[in-house]
Design a protein around this motif. Structure first.
Motif, short mmCIF file in Angstrom:
data_model
loop_
_atom_site.label_atom_id
_atom_site.label_comp_id
_atom_site.label_asym_id
_atom_site.label_seq_id
_atom_site.Cartn_x
_atom_site.Cartn_y
_atom_site.Cartn_z
N GLY A 1 -4.27 6.62 -4.27
CA GLY A 1 -3.11 5.80 -3.93
C GLY A 1 -3.48 4.60 -3.08
O GLY A 1 -2.93 3.51 -3.24
N LEU A 2 -4.41 4.80 -2.16
CA LEU A 2 -4.86 3.69 -1.32
C LEU A 2 -5.50 2.59 -2.16
O LEU A 2 -5.22 1.40 -1.97
CB LEU A 2 -5.84 4.20 -0.27
N MET A 26 0.82 -1.20 0.00
CA MET A 26 0.00 0.00 0.00
C MET A 26 0.86 1.25 0.00
O MET A 26 0.42 2.27 -0.52
CB MET A 26 -0.93 0.01 1.21
N SER A 27 2.03 1.17 0.59
CA SER A 27 2.87 2.37 0.65
C SER A 27 3.28 2.82 -0.75
O SER A 27 3.33 4.02 -1.03
CB SER A 27 4.08 2.13 1.52
N LEU A 28 3.56 1.87 -1.63
CA LEU A 28 3.91 2.22 -3.00
C LEU A 28 2.73 2.88 -3.71
O LEU A 28 2.89 3.88 -4.41
CB LEU A 28 4.37 0.98 -3.76
N GLY A 29 1.55 2.34 -3.51
CA GLY A 29 0.35 2.90 -4.13
C GLY A 29 0.04 4.29 -3.61
O GLY A 29 -0.35 5.18 -4.38
N GLY A 51 -1.69 -5.17 -3.78
CA GLY A 51 -1.59 -6.15 -2.69
C GLY A 51 -2.48 -7.35 -2.89
O GLY A 51 -2.07 -8.49 -2.64
N THR A 52 -3.69 -7.13 -3.37
CA THR A 52 -4.61 -8.24 -3.63
C THR A 52 -4.08 -9.14 -4.74
O THR A 52 -4.15 -10.36 -4.64
CB THR A 52 -6.00 -7.69 -4.01
N ALA A 53 -3.53 -8.51 -5.76
CA ALA A 53 -2.97 -9.30 -6.87
C ALA A 53 -1.79 -10.13 -6.39
O ALA A 53 -1.65 -11.30 -6.77
CB ALA A 53 -2.55 -8.37 -8.00
N LYS A 54 -0.94 -9.56 -5.54
CA LYS A 54 0.21 -10.29 -5.01
C LYS A 54 -0.25 -11.45 -4.12
O LYS A 54 0.34 -12.53 -4.15
CB LYS A 54 1.12 -9.36 -4.21
N ASP A 55 -1.29 -11.23 -3.31
CA ASP A 55 -1.82 -12.29 -2.45
C ASP A 55 -2.37 -13.45 -3.28
O ASP A 55 -2.13 -14.62 -2.95
CB ASP A 55 -2.91 -11.75 -1.53
#
Length: 48
Positions: A26-27, A1-4, A34-38
């Motif tokens: 950004g959030l 989330m920090s990158l977004g 993050g969802t895609a990575k999960d």
């Protein structure tokens, strides 16, 4: 989330000249990444 959030703040400041609009953008970008990575980790059988 920090990158977004970082990308959203930059986008919000450059396009809208308003930092308050960049935070939600950004959030949402960060949550999508993050969802895609999960999901990718679940398919590979890795522990999250």
């Amino acid at each position: 989330m920090s990158l977004g959030i970082t990308l959203g703040l930059i986008f919000g400041l450059s396009v809208f000249d308003n930092i308050a609009l960049g935070l939600p953008i950004g959030l949402s970008i960060g949550l999508a990444i993050g969802t895609a990575k999960d999901e990718e980790a679940k398919k590979k059988g890795l522990v999250i």
